[in-house]
Design an enzyme around this catalytic site. Structure first.
Site, PDB file in Angstrom:
ATOM      1  N   ASP A 895      -8.862  33.430   4.704  1.00  0.00           N
ATOM      2  CA  ASP A 895      -7.975  32.561   4.042  1.00  0.00           C
ATOM      3  C   ASP A 895      -8.189  31.053   5.139  1.00  0.00           C
ATOM      4  O   ASP A 895      -7.898  31.206   5.989  1.00  0.00           O
ATOM      5  CB  ASP A 895      -6.171  32.785   4.190  1.00  0.00           C
ATOM      6  CG  ASP A 895      -6.254  31.564   3.044  1.00  0.00           C
ATOM      7  OD1 ASP A 895      -5.281  30.388   4.204  1.00  0.00           O
ATOM      8  OD2 ASP A 895      -6.076  31.037   1.910  1.00  0.00           O
ATOM      9  N   ASN A 903      -7.697  18.315   3.113  1.00  0.00           N
ATOM     10  CA  ASN A 903      -7.888  17.471   2.022  1.00  0.00           C
ATOM     11  C   ASN A 903      -7.008  17.147   1.896  1.00  0.00           C
ATOM     12  O   ASN A 903      -7.683  15.700   1.987  1.00  0.00           O
ATOM     13  CB  ASN A 903      -7.280  18.576   0.881  1.00  0.00           C
ATOM     14  CG  ASN A 903      -8.364  19.558   0.868  1.00  0.00           C
ATOM     15  OD1 ASN A 903      -9.901  18.821   0.406  1.00  0.00           O
ATOM     16  ND2 ASN A 903      -8.053  20.469  -0.345  1.00  0.00           N
ATOM     17  N   ASP A 912     -15.415  20.015  -0.212  1.00  0.00           N
ATOM     18  CA  ASP A 912     -16.161  20.647  -0.640  1.00  0.00           C
ATOM     19  C   ASP A 912     -16.635  21.341   0.239  1.00  0.00           C
ATOM     20  O   ASP A 912     -17.376  22.165   0.112  1.00  0.00           O
ATOM     21  CB  ASP A 912     -16.128  20.405  -1.782  1.00  0.00           C
ATOM     22  CG  ASP A 912     -14.803  19.352  -3.260  1.00  0.00           C
ATOM     23  OD1 ASP A 912     -14.101  20.754  -3.259  1.00  0.00           O
ATOM     24  OD2 ASP A 912     -15.547  19.359  -4.033  1.00  0.00           O
ATOM     25  N   GLU A 939      -8.874  27.908  -0.924  1.00  0.00           N
ATOM     26  CA  GLU A 939      -9.496  28.060   0.401  1.00  0.00           C
ATOM     27  C   GLU A 939      -9.513  29.759   0.375  1.00  0.00           C
ATOM     28  O   GLU A 939     -10.162  30.137   1.558  1.00  0.00           O
ATOM     29  CB  GLU A 939      -8.853  27.343   1.656  1.00  0.00           C
ATOM     30  CG  GLU A 939      -7.490  28.405   1.748  1.00  0.00           C
ATOM     31  CD  GLU A 939      -6.690  27.179   0.580  1.00  0.00           C
ATOM     32  OE1 GLU A 939      -6.879  26.845  -0.019  1.00  0.00           O
ATOM     33  OE2 GLU A 939      -5.699  27.317   0.800  1.00  0.00           O
TER      34      GLU A 939
END
Length: 1024
Positions: A895, A903, A912, A939
């Site tokens: 992770d 973000n 992205d 993620e």
């Protein structure tokens, strides 16, 4: 509305020292000016007030001078939106939470987190008070009320104005608040209102106009002063005269504080009085002069019996119970402002001071004080000595002393010779060059080792000892025990000596057979032991005559070791431990009673104080308490000493210990090296889940209820606070049943839990003090629900639907095939050619359909964003491997750390691109290892490694972790300022009773531990 609170400039002198009237002025200013312009306005006002009273402020108190330095001062600057540097009052509830009246509302501080609570339309909070139950009452402009938690546990303001008759709701500014009875008493400019918990009544009405009435709460008694009645007390909702209180009629009482057997009273323009048995006697004449000049507006009785008096112009004065001035603390000491608006003490005995421009915590109960450039010292302090009763300091800038030098003029300010109110002053000694490295008091002479030779200082006359200029730097000085007229010199290049010759010192020469830069010296039993910067410790035997001797004997060890004579032994710091020099064998040995001194950080300086405690120059410094023949294993840490380098420790016979540092001198005076006061249990300040949903707002006095949290909970943030303001606090957390032990201590007052599997949990947190002391824990229990599709009824329904679908498909398909076969059989003889054509056409169509289905199947198994396998393809591959092999299967789940912050700070496009870069790296690595990489969701990624055991899987995971960190994808919100990942790794050989889901769940739990242990790491797990 704005104009009713305006005060003409001509009346400003009448407002000096009247905190409540000044609050009224501040209210008008807040109405007229934007918040960011207020500090300029009040600084200008303070300047006018100071000029108006300059003549009265010139006097300074006089009393015996001490060597105390500046108090430890910590300035707090809350950066919450809507706050202002301007503070009006301060209070503390029984739990230890602070409340500050601010221009933007009420600031709440629990030792870790700030919160701003608006009150009413005017926002500003001018008066605060807390009762024994922890309720906090607030007064603003046309506002009275209190703070209470809402249903979500968030602290909110509750107004009481609606309890007043409609015609009595214009209150103006609330001047003071006190707990009273079952509620609180609120003082306005013309009324005293009492709220008993249910209703608000007017207890007393005062004539309009200044000076306004004053209220003081002392020992459960609410005293009320007004110009008509003098001093009275409130009984219920009625005033009763205080015997002898009428002597204050017509005189302005600024402050009343508790005193032994009576009251300490500050009277405007007159000074301080002790009021006992109906009589007022003048008290503390020097402090009274200061109080009159500065205009006292605030006061507090400290736990040690001293009084703290706050003023408009003069800052703060600490007054001893006998009436002598202890210290004056103002802007020359480090206060941001001299205008004191509120005082309160915390559980550590420190004094919090609300200022017109700032908020500070003064450690008035601390045995530590600081002497730095404010005291006259320049440069880093290298060495200290006591000579003829005065302190002398050698620094990189020269020699400084507390001894009086020639002073011109007739007046002295705070901190000068003869003044008791400020820290001691040091002055440069003329004639001594820069870089004073060593000091030694020898009768009337002070010997000073410098970078330019040895200097003799007698009185204030400094002269170079002839012949020592060739020695260059003299780093160490030690008197000879065998020859009282000789002093040993540790120099830049070897050992030398000087000898007293009458009133002068002459250079005796260099010691033969020893060289190198000598920093420390110890003479014992006819041997001079030398600690050298380069080279081992050397022992030089003193000859019977002269300085010619055999070569020195070296001691096993390393470069840069220092020597100290402590308790009759020569001790040597070495690699975080203390060794004893075996003089007979010429080697360093470990003593059992020195073992407790190891393992507490690296250090190079040692000192034994008057109580036998051992001080070490760790950063921060540590003190091991004397215990029998040795020292206690758990040292005390002076976390308040924030120096980067400690050059020397000087322990004096009276118990005072000095620390010479790059930031000046730290002075320790006291006997508080024992165990610190017990730490309170931490409070839970806030609980938030995904998308910032608040589960608990952290209202003081409330505990969060057990929570039932939904499935798919990806993030849970728990914020906590120590309810203590001492330095060096850390925290430990534990999540049952996942954590068997407490976490490593951390200074971060929060914990973040991610991807919790379904189940019941209890979160524990406790506070650790700087000396290892542990406080009681605080706990919170919660339940994470399983997803609906994993419930028993859902699994049964899925199985039934699957069987029904298979049965229906088989039945329909069979019927269609039978019908088609019948039709074909009927026409077979008539249309053989047509049948063959049809069969060929069907074959081609079937081929095209199979190709399309294959392409569609491929697309359904690929992640659209990253282009690698998706979760469905991963599960398919895992099932295939599980059913066809008995070889080990490794499963890696990872992770990306703090990805949500990426973000939030850089945007989803950057997120992205980061996911695509990581996916490409994982796919290439998995292919080389013969495995499969897939995007697991969001993620999260997974890597399947068939035929790989746990050691190999850990190695692959560690390589992937390092490779992701090496991508250096920026993430400014993350600790390393780049994208990192946490890994959970498991591996097993399929066996009966085990399932692929168990393998995935074990990897998920291992990933959780990696997150909990600090992120950016690999954790291995096992399958239950």
């Amino acid at each position: 509305m704005a104009g009713k609170n305006l005060i003409p400039f001509a009346e400003f002198p009448d407002l000096l020292g009247d905190r409540r009237a000044l609050r009224l002025l501040n209210s008008a200013t807040a109405t007229l000016m934007r918040p960011r312009l207020l500090p300029r306005l009040h600084r200008a006002l303070a300047g006018c007030l100071f000029l108006a009273c300059a003549a009265a402020a010139g006097a300074a108190p006089a009393a015996p001078r001490t060597e105390r330095g500046f108090p430890l001062i910590q300035v707090y600057e809350p950066t919450l939106r809507g706050t202002s540097p301007q503070s009006f009052d301060i209070a503390r509830d029984p739990r230890g939470v602070l409340y500050v009246g601010n221009l933007g509302g009420v600031l709440v501080y629990d030792g870790a987190w700030w919160q701003l609570i608006p009150i009413g339309k005017a926002l500003a909070a001018y008066a605060l008070a807390s009762d024994a139950a922890g309720r906090v009452a607030v007064g603003g402009t046309d506002e009275i009320g209190y703070l209470a938690p809402d249903a979500g546990g968030r602290l909110r303001y509750v107004s009481l104005v609606s309890l007043l008759p409609a015609g009595q709701r214009e209150l103006g500014q609330i001047l003071d608040v006190h707990p009273w009875g079952q509620g609180f008493a609120f003082l306005t400019t013309d009324r005293l209102l009492v709220w008993d918990g249910t209703r608000v009544v007017t207890a007393v009405t005062f004539p309009s106009g200044r000076p306004f009435a004053q209220t003081f709460l002392i020992g459960g008694t609410l005293y009320v002063w007004s110009r008509e009645t003098g001093l009275a007390r409130l009984a219920g909702t009625r005033l009763q005269p205080v015997p002898g209180g009428d002597i204050f009629r017509g005189r302005r009482m600024d402050r009343v504080l508790p005193a032994d057997g009576g009251l300490l009273v500050s009277v405007r323009g007159e000074g301080l009085f002790l009021f006992r048995d109906g009589r007022a006697a003048p008290f503390a004449p020097e402090a009274s002069k200061w109080a009159v000049a500065g205009h006292v507006v605030e006061g507090q009785r400290l736990p040690d019996g001293r009084w703290a008096l706050g003023t408009v112009l003069g800052g703060l004065l600490l007054l001893r119970p006998d009436g002598t001035v202890d210290q004056i603390i103002d802007t020359t000491v480090g206060l941001p402002d001299n205008f004191v608006t509120g005082l309160v003490t915390d559980r550590e005995g420190s004094l919090w001071v609300a200022l017109n421009n700032g908020l500070v915590r003064l450690q008035v109960a601390s045995p530590l004080s600081v002497l730095d450039r404010r005291s006259g010292i320049e440069g880093s302090v290298y060495v200290l000595a006591r000579h003829q009763g005065h302190l002398w300091a050698g620094t990189s800038a020269g020699l400084f002393t507390t001894a009086p030098l020639a002073i011109t003029g007739t007046g002295t300010g705070a901190g000068e010779a003869g003044s008791p109110a400020g820290p001691v002053r040091l002055r440069a000694v003329p004639g001594v060059p820069a870089s004073g490295w060593s000091l030694l008091s020898m009768g009337d002479d002070l010997l000073v080792g410098t970078a330019f030779g040895l200097f003799q200082v007698r009185g204030l006359d400094a002269r170079l000892v002839a012949g020592t200029d060739d020695l260059r730097t003299v780093y160490a000085l030690a008197p000879s025990r065998m020859d009282p007229g000789r002093v040993w010199l540790g120099t830049e290049n070897g050992l030398a000596a000087v000898r007293r010759d009458g009133a002068e010192w002459r250079f005796e020469g260099r010691a033969a057979g020893i060289s190198g830069e000598i920093r420390t010296l110890v003479e014992k039993a006819g041997v001079v032991w030398c600690g050298r910067t380069v080279g081992r410790i050397a022992g030089w035997r003193i000859p019977s005559a002269g300085l010619a001797a055999a070569p020195a004997r070296e001691v096993a060890g390393s470069d840069g070791m220092s020597l100290y004579r402590i308790a009759g032994r020569i001790l040597v710091p070495a690699g975080g431990q203390v060794l004893r020099l075996d003089e007979a064998e010429g080697r360093l040995v470990k003593d059992p009673d020195l073992a407790a001194l190891a393992g507490h950080g690296d250090f190079s300086f040692l000192a034994e104080d008057a109580a036998g405690n051992l001080w070490r120059s760790t950063l921060p410094p540590t003190v091991s308490l004397r215990q029998g023949a040795g020292w206690a294993p758990s040292p005390r840490t002076l976390v308040e000493v924030t120096a980067h380098d400690i050059e020397q420790i000087l322990a004096e016979p009276d118990g005072v210990v000095w620390l010479a540092t790059d930031k000046g001198l730290f002075r320790y005076e006291g006997a508080t090296l024992g165990q610190a006061a017990a730490l309170p249990a931490p409070r839970l300040s806030s609980l938030t889940a995904d998308e910032g949903r608040v589960l608990f707002g952290g209202a003081p006095g409330m505990s969060p209820k057990a929570a039932d949290l939904p499935p798919y909970l990806r993030h849970l943030r728990i914020e906590f606070a120590p309810l203590s303001f001492r330095a060096g606090l850390r925290y430990q957390t534990r999540l049952e049943p996942l954590d068997a032990r407490w976490s490593e201590p951390t200074a971060e007052p929060f914990a973040e839990l991610t991807r919790l599997p379904p189940g019941d949990y209890t979160f524990h947190v406790r506070t650790l003090g700087p000396n290892g002391e542990t406080g009681p824990g605080t706990s919170w229990s919660f339940h994470v629900q399983p997803p609906w599709y994993k419930a028993a009824w859902a699994l049964a329904l899925w199985a039934a639907l699957a069987l029904l679908a298979v049965w229906t498909y088989a039945r329909l398909r069979g019927r269609a095939l039978h019908q088609r076969a019948a039709r074909l059989e009927t026409r077979v003889n008539e249309q053989t050619v047509e049948l063959r054509s049809t069969v060929e056409e069907l074959r081609r169509a079937h081929t095209d359909l199979a190709t399309a289905n294959s392409r569609l199947e491929e697309l359904s198994l690929r992640d659209e964003l990253t282009g690698i396998a998706n979760r469905r393809r991963l599960q398919q591959a895992l099932a295939e491997e599980w059913s066809h092999t008995r070889q080990p299967i490794a499963f890696v789940l990872l992770d990306l750390d703090s990805f949500k912050l990426l973000n939030d700070t850089r945007g989803h496009l950057a997120g992205d691109l980061a996911l695509q870069a990581v996916a490409s790296l994982l796919a290439a690595a998995a292919q080389r290892a013969g495995g499969l990489a897939a995007r697991y969701g969001g993620e999260e990624f997974a890597v399947l490694l068939p035929g790989v055991g746990l050691p190999g899987a850990q190695q692959v995971a560690e390589q992937l972790r390092a490779a992701i960190e090496a991508l250096a994808i920026p993430n400014e919100a993350a600790p390393l300022k780049r994208i990192t990942a946490s890994f959970g790794v498991v591996a097993l050989s399929p066996a009966p009773g085990q399932t692929p889901e168990g393998l995935v769940e074990a990897a998920d739990l291992a990933l959780y531990r990696a997150k909990a242990e600090g992120k950016n790491r690999v954790c291995a797990g096992g399958v239950r």
